[in-house]
Design a protein around this motif. Structure first.
Motif, PDB file in Angstrom:
ATOM      1  N   LYS A 180      19.339 -52.973 -81.514  1.00 58.48           N
ATOM      2  CA  LYS A 180      17.797 -52.876 -82.100  1.00 58.48           C
ATOM      3  C   LYS A 180      17.747 -53.386 -83.251  1.00 58.48           C
ATOM      4  CE  LYS A 180      17.629 -48.226 -80.179  1.00 58.48           C
ATOM      5  NZ  LYS A 180      17.476 -46.702 -81.024  1.00 58.48           N
ATOM      6  N   TRP A 181      18.884 -53.701 -84.380  1.00 54.30           N
ATOM      7  CA  TRP A 181      18.720 -53.942 -85.197  1.00 54.30           C
ATOM      8  C   TRP A 181      19.228 -55.654 -85.280  1.00 54.30           C
ATOM      9  CZ3 TRP A 181      22.403 -58.099 -86.718  1.00 54.30           C
ATOM     10  CH2 TRP A 181      22.154 -58.249 -87.988  1.00 54.30           C
ATOM     11  N   CYS A 189      19.915 -43.986 -82.099  1.00 57.80           N
ATOM     12  CA  CYS A 189      18.469 -44.577 -82.130  1.00 57.80           C
ATOM     13  C   CYS A 189      16.820 -44.236 -82.696  1.00 57.80           C
ATOM     14  CB  CYS A 189      17.548 -43.499 -80.915  1.00 57.80           C
ATOM     15  SG  CYS A 189      17.499 -41.898 -80.800  1.00 57.80           S
ATOM     16  N   CYS A 190      16.834 -43.474 -83.982  1.00 57.60           N
ATOM     17  CA  CYS A 190      15.420 -43.326 -84.831  1.00 57.60           C
ATOM     18  C   CYS A 190      15.370 -44.590 -85.696  1.00 57.60           C
ATOM     19  CB  CYS A 190      15.705 -41.979 -84.715  1.00 57.60           C
ATOM     20  SG  CYS A 190      14.749 -40.873 -83.849  1.00 57.60           S
ATOM     21  N   PRO A 191      16.611 -44.346 -86.880  1.00 57.76           N
ATOM     22  CA  PRO A 191      16.436 -45.215 -87.774  1.00 57.76           C
ATOM     23  C   PRO A 191      16.258 -46.734 -86.907  1.00 57.76           C
ATOM     24  CG  PRO A 191      18.858 -43.476 -88.491  1.00 57.76           C
ATOM     25  CD  PRO A 191      17.797 -43.534 -86.662  1.00 57.76           C
ATOM     26  N   THR A 192      16.940 -47.029 -86.207  1.00 63.06           N
ATOM     27  CA  THR A 192      16.956 -48.186 -85.496  1.00 63.06           C
ATOM     28  C   THR A 192      15.547 -48.976 -85.142  1.00 63.06           C
ATOM     29  OG1 THR A 192      18.288 -47.796 -83.369  1.00 63.06           O
ATOM     30  CG2 THR A 192      19.956 -48.715 -85.190  1.00 63.06           C
ATOM     31  N   THR A 217      12.752 -49.272 -87.889  1.00 61.49           N
ATOM     32  CA  THR A 217      13.340 -50.797 -88.134  1.00 61.49           C
ATOM     33  C   THR A 217      12.605 -51.896 -87.261  1.00 61.49           C
ATOM     34  OG1 THR A 217      14.517 -52.084 -89.805  1.00 61.49           O
ATOM     35  CG2 THR A 217      15.238 -51.176 -87.332  1.00 61.49           C
ATOM     36  N   ARG A 218      12.726 -52.130 -86.100  1.00 68.52           N
ATOM     37  CA  ARG A 218      12.662 -52.894 -84.988  1.00 68.52           C
ATOM     38  C   ARG A 218      10.815 -52.795 -84.448  1.00 68.52           C
ATOM     39  NH1 ARG A 218      12.818 -52.034 -79.052  1.00 68.52           N
ATOM     40  NH2 ARG A 218      12.225 -50.060 -78.766  1.00 68.52           N
ATOM     41  N   LEU A 219       9.688 -51.608 -85.018  1.00 63.58           N
ATOM     42  CA  LEU A 219       8.457 -51.652 -84.624  1.00 63.58           C
ATOM     43  C   LEU A 219       7.873 -51.813 -85.950  1.00 63.58           C
ATOM     44  CD1 LEU A 219       6.471 -50.138 -83.515  1.00 63.58           C
ATOM     45  CD2 LEU A 219       6.692 -48.396 -84.454  1.00 63.58           C
TER      46      LEU A 219
END
Length: 628
Positions: free
Chosen positions: A74-75, A388-391, A394-396
């Motif tokens: 996701k990063w 899972c939430c921070p990554t 940031t992609r959204l």
């Protein structure tokens, strides 16, 4: 990118969208300059990147976890999206370095998961219920597609295709293949993305297999030697019924949203109406019985998901960030099938409230859960063991431009009001649409059409469901919105000329919101909302403990443009309220037959997405209301 045969519209790529918005612009810049580097640093610090070196040995620190891969993926996805709007040679080179490291960990047969390669090499595909192998593969595929589309480089795409090709040899209905599927949906929608980029029908067929197989009897999970250590049953994985027979949103909220998104994607490619009809049933159930005012979903910590109808508690609301993001993904897909504002309204509600609340203003701390009331016991964190939430946020945010517009050969659709420009081609002709707005603080939106010559097409503008008294002018002349309305969008069809101008205006009072009488937690309570923004109270702004504040029904709520208290440019709400008194109550008296007195008090509300940015605080969205 392959055009999908059964959807009426295609999203306009964020590469064709320029955002110059006073609300979203700074957030997207912070996401690029602060959040993406922060997440890379945390992936380094926690061993997520080094795991791909495959040199871990028993006794070493940072045991590679079974779903660490998804955080790195996701990063990569977020960083790739960022390169489109904010080119950065250093970030581009860093991506190449990380991708090379990932590629080096791929096994000869195409398999790619550090945990099961070095920690449990004998457990490959042995625990589909909880193992997350296919989930991680899905995020790798999404990252590969994003990187390829952003840079044109195919290194990671080749890795993802090799992995997907290998997976296709393992799972299926043919003799000797596993009849399983992942306990955490994700690969289903990722495979459709891979199909749209490569045109390889094998990936579409594999996605269809995973969706069709879920919920079949006998259930594959029951054949696995690994125990169901959550003991939450098949509903937790949406595996209790075949997907086309499901009528209620159940189980883990993120998994559900990813599954429903994949079902829409599969409909768009195959035209399977049974999938679309199932999604419509599930959508209606979610929005009418199991969604918070903020667009958050999933009320229970036990299963990170849904409980029962109308069970929507405020202080124990789970409302995981990833679940709200998943809802945005599902809404956006439904929009491409049917340009209906009911989907956009919920997408906007989730974006401005349930999603945006999860990340701090400085972009480096995060909420995993997003309750609607707290007792100063929750603060954003720099990282989580399960990150899972921070990554995901940031992609959204890095791809936010993707959600603003859609088009087909004859129409251009504006879903969200965000200052900037979009460049599209309608009937082969270049069309530029420019938005000027201070939304959501101001309800005026000016749109200018820029053309090389006259072009006939339809422009659809969403009229938000929360709006009352909306007005539209075209080239200075007011038009009747009632005559133009189609499913919550104003459809203006004409021959457009260069510099044609439209003005939309939405009144933005701060209104009172009430919950269904079936929601026990909100009986006798009221919430405040202005445009798409839900408001809340924080103890830092209110002298009286929040649980003692009462808002009389006759009390007007005034809006205030802030210029201090760290809320510069934000519209807040103030009102004359009452406070349940404590001055006449003896401290040692726990109960008595006489009611407490009421005293005058002041009330101040701020947008919910901002809460928790000025220190640990008590917060609540729903307030006591005095009706007489």
């Amino acid at each position: 990118m392959k055009h999908s045969a059964y959807r009426a519209f295609e999203p306009v790529s964020f590469s064709q969208v320029t955002i110059e918005d006073a609300f979203w612009g700074p957030r997207l810049q912070i996401n690029r300059e602060k959040t993406i580097p922060h997440i890379y640093h945390m992936c380094q610090q926690t061993g997520r990147l080094d795991a791909y070196r495959l040199d871990w040995k028993p006794g070493d620190e940072h045991i590679p976890h079974q779903f660490w891969d998804s955080d790195v993926a996701k990063w990569i996805e977020a960083a790739s999206y960022s390169l489109v709007s904010m080119p950065d040679p250093a970030l581009d080179a860093l991506l190449d370095e990380v991708i090379a490291l990932i590629a080096s960990a791929q096994q000869a047969d195409g398999y790619l998961n550090p945990h099961y390669t070095v920690v449990e090499p004998d457990k490959r595909w042995a625990n589909l219920r909880h193992g997350h192998e296919l989930y991680c593969a899905g995020h790798l595929i999404e990252a590969a597609v994003a990187h390829f589309q952003a840079t044109g480089k195919s290194t990671l795409l080749t890795v993802a295709c090799r992995y997907a090709d290998y997976i296709a040899t393992i799972f299926g209905q043919e003799p000797g293949m596993k009849r399983g599927y992942c306990g955490h949906e994700e690969i289903e929608l990722a495979l459709v993305k891979l199909y749209r980029v490569t045109h390889n029908t094998r990936y579409l067929q594999l996605s269809q297999y995973f969706i069709d197989e879920r919920g079949q009897t006998p259930c594959y999970f029951d054949t696995e030697p690994a125990p169901d250590y959550h003991a939450l049953g098949l509903e937790y994985h949406q595996a209790h019924q075949p997907v086309r027979e499901q009528t209620e949103v159940v189980g883990h909220a993120v998994r559900a949203m990813y599954l429903y998104s994949a079902m829409v994607d599969l409909f768009c490619e195959t035209g399977d109406e049974t999938l679309l009809q199932a999604c419509k049933r599930l959508w209606h159930h979610l929005c009418s019985k199991r969604m918070f005012l903020t667009g958050g979903i999933g009320s229970s910590m036990l299963n990170e998901g849904f409980s029962s109808d109308y069970d929507l508690p405020n202080d124990t609301a789970y409302a995981e960030t990833c679940a709200a993001i998943g809802l945005v993904l599902w809404c956006h897909r439904m929009l491409q099938v049917e340009c209906d504002a009911q989907y956009t309204d919920i997408m906007e509600r989730a974006l401005y409230n349930g999603v945006l609340s999860s990340v701090s203003q400085d972009g480096t701390t995060f909420f995993y859960v997003n309750p609607l009331a707290t007792q100063a016991d929750l603060a954003r964190q720099r990282w989580f063991d399960c990150a899972c939430c921070p990554t995901n946020i940031t992609r959204l945010l890095a791809s936010f431009g993707h959600y603003i517009y859609s088009q087909n050969e004859h129409e251009l659709v504006v879903h969200l009001y965000v200052q900037g420009t979009v460049r599209a081609k309608i009937q082969g002709q270049p069309v530029v649409l420019r938005q000027e707005t201070a939304y959501p603080w101001d309800g005026r939106v000016n749109l200018t059409v820029e053309l090389e010559g006259p072009v006939e097409f339809a422009l659809r503008l969403r009229i938000p469901g929360w709006s009352s008294g909306a007005m539209l002018m075209v080239n200075g002349e007011r038009v009747d919105l009632n005559g133009l309305s189609e499913h919550g969008y104003a459809k203006i069809e004409r021959v457009w000329s260069n510099a044609d101008r439209l003005t939309l205006f939405f009144p933005l009072p701060l209104v009172r919101m009430y919950a269904s009488p079936e929601i026990a937690a909100d009986i006798g309570l009221v919430a405040l909302q202005r445009g798409p923004l839900v408001y809340c109270l924080e103890s830092i702004d209110n002298a009286v403990p929040l649980h003692r504040l009462v808002l009389p029904r006759t009390s007007a709520v005034q809006i205030v443009d802030e210029s201090d208290s760290g809320l510069d440019g934000v519209v807040t709400g103030i009102a004359d309220a009452l406070a349940v008194g404590s001055t006449d109550w003896e401290e040692a008296t726990l109960y008595r037959p006489q009611p407490p007195g009421m005293q005058p008090a002041a009330l101040k509300a701020i947008p919910y997405y901002l809460w928790g940015n000025r220190g640990v605080t008590t917060m609540r969205v729903w307030l006591h209301e005095q009706s007489i």
